[in-house]
Design a protein around this motif. Sequence first.
Motif, PDB file in Angstrom:
ATOM      1  N   GLU A   3       0.842  -1.198   0.000  1.00  0.00           N
ATOM      2  CA  GLU A   3       0.000   0.000   0.000  1.00  0.00           C
ATOM      3  C   GLU A   3       0.883   1.256   0.000  1.00  0.00           C
ATOM      4  OE1 GLU A   3      -4.026   1.514   0.572  1.00  0.00           O
ATOM      5  OE2 GLU A   3      -3.415  -0.569   0.494  1.00  0.00           O
ATOM      6  N   ILE A   4       0.478   2.252  -0.790  1.00  0.00           N
ATOM      7  CA  ILE A   4       1.195   3.521  -0.857  1.00  0.00           C
ATOM      8  C   ILE A   4       0.703   4.420   0.282  1.00  0.00           C
ATOM      9  CG2 ILE A   4       1.617   5.579  -2.275  1.00  0.00           C
ATOM     10  CD1 ILE A   4       2.841   3.022  -3.428  1.00  0.00           C
ATOM     11  N   ASP A   5       1.627   5.005   1.031  1.00  0.00           N
ATOM     12  CA  ASP A   5       1.292   5.912   2.126  1.00  0.00           C
ATOM     13  C   ASP A   5       0.741   7.212   1.535  1.00  0.00           C
ATOM     14  OD1 ASP A   5       1.265   7.775   4.199  1.00  0.00           O
ATOM     15  OD2 ASP A   5       3.259   7.256   4.935  1.00  0.00           O
ATOM     16  N   PRO A   6      -0.556   7.511   1.764  1.00  0.00           N
ATOM     17  CA  PRO A   6      -1.164   8.699   1.155  1.00  0.00           C
ATOM     18  C   PRO A   6      -0.623  10.022   1.691  1.00  0.00           C
ATOM     19  CG  PRO A   6      -2.707   7.636   2.645  1.00  0.00           C
ATOM     20  CD  PRO A   6      -1.501   6.751   2.568  1.00  0.00           C
ATOM     21  N   LEU A   7      -0.012  10.025   2.875  1.00  0.00           N
ATOM     22  CA  LEU A   7       0.600  11.255   3.363  1.00  0.00           C
ATOM     23  C   LEU A   7       1.957  11.483   2.707  1.00  0.00           C
ATOM     24  CD1 LEU A   7      -0.261  11.318   7.174  1.00  0.00           C
ATOM     25  CD2 LEU A   7      -1.263  12.672   5.321  1.00  0.00           C
ATOM     26  N   LYS A   8       2.674  10.405   2.482  1.00  0.00           N
ATOM     27  CA  LYS A   8       3.976  10.525   1.830  1.00  0.00           C
ATOM     28  C   LYS A   8       3.808  10.752   0.326  1.00  0.00           C
ATOM     29  CE  LYS A   8       8.528   8.381   1.733  1.00  0.00           C
ATOM     30  NZ  LYS A   8       9.362   7.293   2.219  1.00  0.00           N
TER      31      LYS A   8
END
Length: 175
Positions: A3-8
């Motif tokens: 999963e891609i970190d949406p904050l990063k």
Amino acid sequence: MSEIDPLKYPVGLFLKPEAITAEHLTAWIATIAEFPQKIAALTETLTEETLTKTYRPDGWTIRQLVHHCADSHMNAFIRFKLALTEEAPKIKPYFEDQWAELPDTRSAAISSSLKLIEGLHARWTTLLQSLHSEDLNREYIHPEHGKRFSLGETIGMYAWHCEHHLAHIAIALKN
């Protein structure tokens, strides 16, 4: 895939299209051309306190993000010029995380970087709009990644980079 970190990565990761079209290039160059106005609009009324806000825990401050964009885009412009004047040059990477901790990045007024971004992007846009298809296929070698990058792909990566950090600033302003 994890999963891609949406904050990063609030706009996701850059995904190079299988074939880069004229429509991609037009949109990407427009994003690069519009970036100075967008980042200035997001930051023009910020206080010193607001400039210390971050977009995520242990993330860069808004001040660091603005200075990082100036640093990163200066390096990109130079990479374009090297690739246009040399045969597949090996570029010099830099430690952006360490640059972000230098005194000028941590404490200088963002106005200096906003002015730099404005002038740099005006020149960069002129250069990008003048490129022909053979220019877009020119490459540089990035030793840190161990691969070649075409200028066509690089235009897309930096359009993404603009949107990526505008999103970081917008998130920090909500925090």
